[in-house]
Design a protein around this motif. Structure first.
Motif, mmCIF file in Angstrom:
data_model
loop_
_atom_site.group_PDB
_atom_site.id
_atom_site.type_symbol
_atom_site.label_atom_id
_atom_site.label_comp_id
_atom_site.label_asym_id
_atom_site.label_seq_id
_atom_site.Cartn_x
_atom_site.Cartn_y
_atom_site.Cartn_z
ATOM 1 N N TRP A 281 0.837 -1.159 -0.456
ATOM 2 C CA TRP A 281 0.034 0.259 0.309
ATOM 3 C C TRP A 281 1.101 1.305 -0.242
ATOM 4 C CZ3 TRP A 281 -1.350 4.417 2.146
ATOM 5 C CH2 TRP A 281 -2.528 5.164 1.856
ATOM 6 N N VAL A 282 2.145 1.196 0.281
ATOM 7 C CA VAL A 282 3.203 1.976 0.839
ATOM 8 C C VAL A 282 3.461 2.324 -0.416
ATOM 9 C CG1 VAL A 282 5.141 2.762 2.031
ATOM 10 C CG2 VAL A 282 3.024 2.390 3.381
ATOM 11 N N ASP A 283 3.971 1.935 -1.071
ATOM 12 C CA ASP A 283 5.180 1.603 -2.135
ATOM 13 C C ASP A 283 4.064 2.262 -3.595
ATOM 14 O OD1 ASP A 283 7.310 1.020 -0.988
ATOM 15 O OD2 ASP A 283 6.704 -1.812 -1.751
ATOM 16 N N LYS A 284 2.703 1.282 -3.795
ATOM 17 C CA LYS A 284 1.875 2.179 -4.365
ATOM 18 C C LYS A 284 1.350 3.252 -4.130
ATOM 19 C CE LYS A 284 -2.755 1.493 -6.890
ATOM 20 N NZ LYS A 284 -3.668 0.277 -6.516
ATOM 21 N N ASN A 285 1.547 4.661 -2.566
ATOM 22 C CA ASN A 285 0.827 4.902 -2.648
ATOM 23 C C ASN A 285 1.482 6.224 -1.658
ATOM 24 O OD1 ASN A 285 -1.930 4.733 -3.624
ATOM 25 N ND2 ASN A 285 -2.377 3.028 -2.034
ATOM 26 N N PRO A 286 2.811 6.485 -2.331
ATOM 27 C CA PRO A 286 3.936 7.090 -1.192
ATOM 28 C C PRO A 286 3.463 8.277 -0.649
ATOM 29 C CG PRO A 286 4.553 7.335 -3.745
ATOM 30 C CD PRO A 286 3.624 6.638 -3.294
ATOM 31 N N LYS A 287 2.343 9.254 -1.760
ATOM 32 C CA LYS A 287 2.324 10.473 -0.859
ATOM 33 C C LYS A 287 0.987 10.272 -0.110
ATOM 34 C CE LYS A 287 1.903 12.285 -5.415
ATOM 35 N NZ LYS A 287 2.000 12.929 -6.713
ATOM 36 N N ALA A 288 0.294 9.473 -0.672
ATOM 37 C CA ALA A 288 -1.036 9.355 0.318
ATOM 38 C C ALA A 288 0.377 9.428 1.581
ATOM 39 C CB ALA A 288 -1.607 8.485 -0.144
ATOM 40 N N THR A 289 0.092 7.969 1.929
ATOM 41 C CA THR A 289 1.278 7.194 3.782
ATOM 42 C C THR A 289 1.856 8.981 4.086
ATOM 43 O OG1 THR A 289 2.286 5.657 2.176
ATOM 44 C CG2 THR A 289 3.534 6.187 3.945
ATOM 45 N N LYS A 290 2.602 9.882 3.002
ATOM 46 C CA LYS A 290 3.040 10.616 3.802
ATOM 47 C C LYS A 290 2.166 11.635 4.529
ATOM 48 C CE LYS A 290 6.496 11.624 0.716
ATOM 49 N NZ LYS A 290 7.212 12.704 -0.044
ATOM 50 N N ALA A 291 0.362 11.231 3.696
ATOM 51 C CA ALA A 291 -0.104 12.647 4.177
ATOM 52 C C ALA A 291 -0.905 12.093 5.417
ATOM 53 C CB ALA A 291 -1.081 12.647 2.964
ATOM 54 N N LEU A 292 -1.375 10.817 5.490
ATOM 55 C CA LEU A 292 -1.369 9.919 6.482
ATOM 56 C C LEU A 292 -0.592 10.491 8.082
ATOM 57 C CD1 LEU A 292 -2.387 6.306 5.766
ATOM 58 C CD2 LEU A 292 -4.140 8.496 5.916
ATOM 59 N N LEU A 293 1.570 10.296 7.765
ATOM 60 C CA LEU A 293 1.759 10.739 8.869
ATOM 61 C C LEU A 293 1.638 12.421 9.139
ATOM 62 C CD1 LEU A 293 4.879 8.861 7.488
ATOM 63 C CD2 LEU A 293 3.420 8.513 9.239
ATOM 64 N N LYS A 294 1.453 13.512 7.938
ATOM 65 C CA LYS A 294 1.254 14.235 8.532
ATOM 66 C C LYS A 294 0.079 14.954 9.492
ATOM 67 C CE LYS A 294 3.406 15.884 4.191
ATOM 68 N NZ LYS A 294 2.852 16.400 2.734
ATOM 69 N N GLY A 295 -0.750 13.741 8.804
ATOM 70 C CA GLY A 295 -1.880 14.178 9.843
ATOM 71 C C GLY A 295 -1.984 13.807 11.006
ATOM 72 N N ILE A 296 -0.985 12.127 11.350
ATOM 73 C CA ILE A 296 -0.907 11.643 12.669
ATOM 74 C C ILE A 296 -0.373 12.785 13.994
ATOM 75 C CG2 ILE A 296 0.704 9.952 13.995
ATOM 76 C CD1 ILE A 296 -0.451 8.124 11.162
ATOM 77 N N MET A 297 1.237 13.190 13.142
ATOM 78 C CA MET A 297 1.901 14.301 13.427
ATOM 79 C C MET A 297 0.972 15.209 13.781
ATOM 80 S SD MET A 297 5.017 14.246 11.029
ATOM 81 C CE MET A 297 5.988 12.819 10.565
ATOM 82 N N GLU A 298 -0.212 15.981 13.750
ATOM 83 C CA GLU A 298 -0.822 16.611 14.008
ATOM 84 C C GLU A 298 -1.440 16.538 15.148
ATOM 85 O OE1 GLU A 298 -3.126 21.009 11.817
ATOM 86 O OE2 GLU A 298 -1.529 19.686 10.753
ATOM 87 N N ALA A 299 -2.054 15.110 14.997
ATOM 88 C CA ALA A 299 -2.617 14.604 15.672
ATOM 89 C C ALA A 299 -1.640 14.965 17.607
ATOM 90 C CB ALA A 299 -3.722 13.307 15.887
ATOM 91 N N GLN A 300 -0.391 14.161 17.423
ATOM 92 C CA GLN A 300 0.206 13.958 18.331
ATOM 93 C C GLN A 300 0.250 14.915 19.092
ATOM 94 O OE1 GLN A 300 3.377 11.583 16.250
ATOM 95 N NE2 GLN A 300 3.060 10.207 17.504
ATOM 96 N N GLN A 301 0.857 16.120 18.154
ATOM 97 C CA GLN A 301 1.036 17.581 19.123
ATOM 98 C C GLN A 301 -0.639 18.097 19.784
ATOM 99 O OE1 GLN A 301 3.368 20.232 16.640
ATOM 100 N NE2 GLN A 301 3.235 18.230 14.903
ATOM 101 N N TRP A 302 -1.323 17.922 18.830
ATOM 102 C CA TRP A 302 -2.362 18.717 19.583
ATOM 103 C C TRP A 302 -2.352 17.539 21.240
ATOM 104 C CZ3 TRP A 302 -7.584 16.199 21.550
ATOM 105 C CH2 TRP A 302 -8.140 17.475 21.584
ATOM 106 N N LEU A 303 -3.046 16.447 21.281
ATOM 107 C CA LEU A 303 -2.337 15.560 21.869
ATOM 108 C C LEU A 303 -1.927 16.172 23.479
ATOM 109 C CD1 LEU A 303 -3.455 11.510 20.678
ATOM 110 C CD2 LEU A 303 -5.254 13.459 22.227
ATOM 111 N N ASP A 304 -0.884 16.321 22.842
ATOM 112 C CA ASP A 304 0.276 16.748 23.774
ATOM 113 C C ASP A 304 0.147 17.730 24.775
ATOM 114 O OD1 ASP A 304 2.125 14.355 23.627
ATOM 115 O OD2 ASP A 304 3.984 15.291 23.611
ATOM 116 N N ASN A 305 -0.483 19.119 24.233
ATOM 117 C CA ASN A 305 -1.102 19.585 24.391
ATOM 118 C C ASN A 305 -1.954 19.453 25.950
ATOM 119 O OD1 ASN A 305 -2.676 22.244 25.863
ATOM 120 N ND2 ASN A 305 -2.455 23.403 24.018
#
Length: 454
Positions: A281-305
């Protein structure tokens, strides 16, 4: 080893979370939290357009199906959906699928979303490596996976049935050894975890062995899904349970058990569960994978507040996610634990962290942590000793910290928050034992209780 692993039960059903695509996030606007226990945990933020995404960053697909288990490790996935962080980066059709057990998650990633399963999601370690190697899959089929980020540190505990209150069972087990010896000759002390050979199995094994108790000879270990923790402890069939919040705290609140130790006490700032996907899935969708990671990173920062954690507890507690009172989550999220044996902890450094902890990045998947999980599998005989020599090759194949770094840079994460080394260095446990990832064999030699001969 493979015969044992193949005996792990495979329950092939999915309980799919009913939440639809997440409301789009407006930075600085918290939106309205869902009603506690409501049928839909959707956060109703004012509708906002998806952030402008340049064509070179636009995801190949907007759809993905991610599995999760209802414990606090899954919070970044749920928050990323509910607060619109996935949608912000173009992933507007993220389906979160509640898994009945870790065995179900394993089975569902084997078949993938095209077969009615999942594309990836939340995992204990080193499940992605074991699945990649075909060691815990049906027919030993190799399903290559990529570890993409760490979801959380801390958030786990070891709960003990109330019948053992006052018998010396705590973080340090020296005064309780006679109890384990006595029970061994009649009805052995029975402890459970949620899946063999991974985090929660390894935490309870480390704790027992550090106290001079052999987890394979002195106690009886069982696999039980996290959501069945309370029911199983209530029936009196289990003496202990190693699992993630909210279940240990729930046992205390319901006056069924007490907490002997937090994993934050066993190993401060330890790696916990991870986000991993099928490699195809990652190999087929590299940009979607990074989009998911960006969303998770933002959620992680929100949670650490910590100011956001009351809302986070309400979102997670809703019926289609954890389905329990929000106050079960609220105190642990603030580092407040009533251990149930008279001991109380009020220390934010002991709380779950999602973006940064006392040692630096939580989200970045350090390869040195992958190595510890593999070395512990060797320690207990789950993996043959020759994996010590080939562990780094396996880790380099599975751990895609390079994709995490690319996503972080695209998301504008400051360079100071992007680790420059794949090793976090020497780790130290509560019993004084140290793990130097550059010298894994020395670590194994230092352990008094183990199955491997080093």
């Amino acid at each position: 080893m493979s015969d044992f692993l193949n005996q792990i039960s495979r329950r092939k059903f999915i309980v799919t979370a009913t939440a639809s695509a997440g409301a789009v996030f407006l930075k600085g606007c918290l939106g309205n939290p869902p009603e506690p226990g409501g049928g839909n945990a959707q956060t109703q933020s004012a509708a906002q357009p998806v952030a402008n995404i340049s064509p070179e960053l636009a995801p190949e697909t907007k759809a993905v199906k991610l599995g999760y288990i209802p414990i606090v490790e899954s919070a970044p996935l749920i928050i990323a959906k509910e607060k619109g962080f996935f949608a912000k980066y173009g992933m507007t059709d993220v389906e979160l699928s509640k898994q009945a057990s870790w065995g179900s998650a394993r089975d569902n990633v084997e078949i993938g979303s095209a077969g009615g399963g999942i594309d990836g999601g939340q995992w204990q370690m080193p499940m992605p490596h074991l699945i990649t190697e075909g060691l815990i899959t049906k027919g030993n089929q190799k399903i290559p996976m990529y570890v993409l980020c760490q979801l959380i540190t801390h958030g786990n505990g070891i709960a003990i049935a109330n019948k053992h209150l006052g018998k010396g069972i705590s973080l340090q087990l020296a005064s309780a050894k006679s109890l384990f010896t006595q029970l061994k000759s009649s009805t052995p002390f029975t402890a459970a975890f949620t899946f063999p050979h991974v985090n929660q199995d390894l935490w309870i094994r480390y704790w027992l062995a550090a106290g001079g108790i052999d987890p394979d000879a002195d106690v009886k270990l069982l696999t039980v899904p996290a959501a069945q923790t309370v029911a199983n402890m209530k029936t009196g069939t289990m003496d202990a349970f190693s699992t993630g919040d909210p279940w240990p705290n729930r046992l205390v609140k319901d006056k069924i058990g007490f907490m002997a130790a937090l994993t934050a006490e066993i190993w401060k700032n330890h790696p916990e569960e991870y986000f991993a996907m099928r490699a195809d899935w990652v190999d087929k969708n590299p940009k979607a994978t990074k989009a998911l990671l960006k969303g998770i990173m933002e959620a992680q920062q929100w949670l650490d507040n910590f100011d956001n954690r009351k809302e986070a507890a309400t979102i997670l507690a809703a019926r289609n996610y954890f389905n329990l009172p929000a106050d079960i989550l609220a105190d642990p999220f603030q580092g407040k634990y009533d251990m149930g044996d008279g001991r109380k902890i009020d220390d934010k450094s002991m709380a779950a962290f999602y973006w940064k902890d006392g040692k630096g990045s939580v989200s970045y998947p350090y390869k040195s942590h992958d190595l510890w999980f593999i070395v512990e599998n060797i320690r207990w005989g789950f993996l043959p000793k020759d994996y010590l020599a080939k562990a780094q090759t396996l880790i380099d194949k599975v751990n895609r910290e390079d994709i995490w770094k690319e996503a972080a840079k695209e998301a504008g994460i400051p360079a100071a928050d992007i680790p420059t080394s794949t090793s976090r260095g020497v780790e130290e446990f509560f019993d004084g034992v140290k793990f130097d990832p550059a010298k894994p064999e020395e670590y194994l030699k230092s352990l008094k209780i183990k199955k491997v001969s080093v």
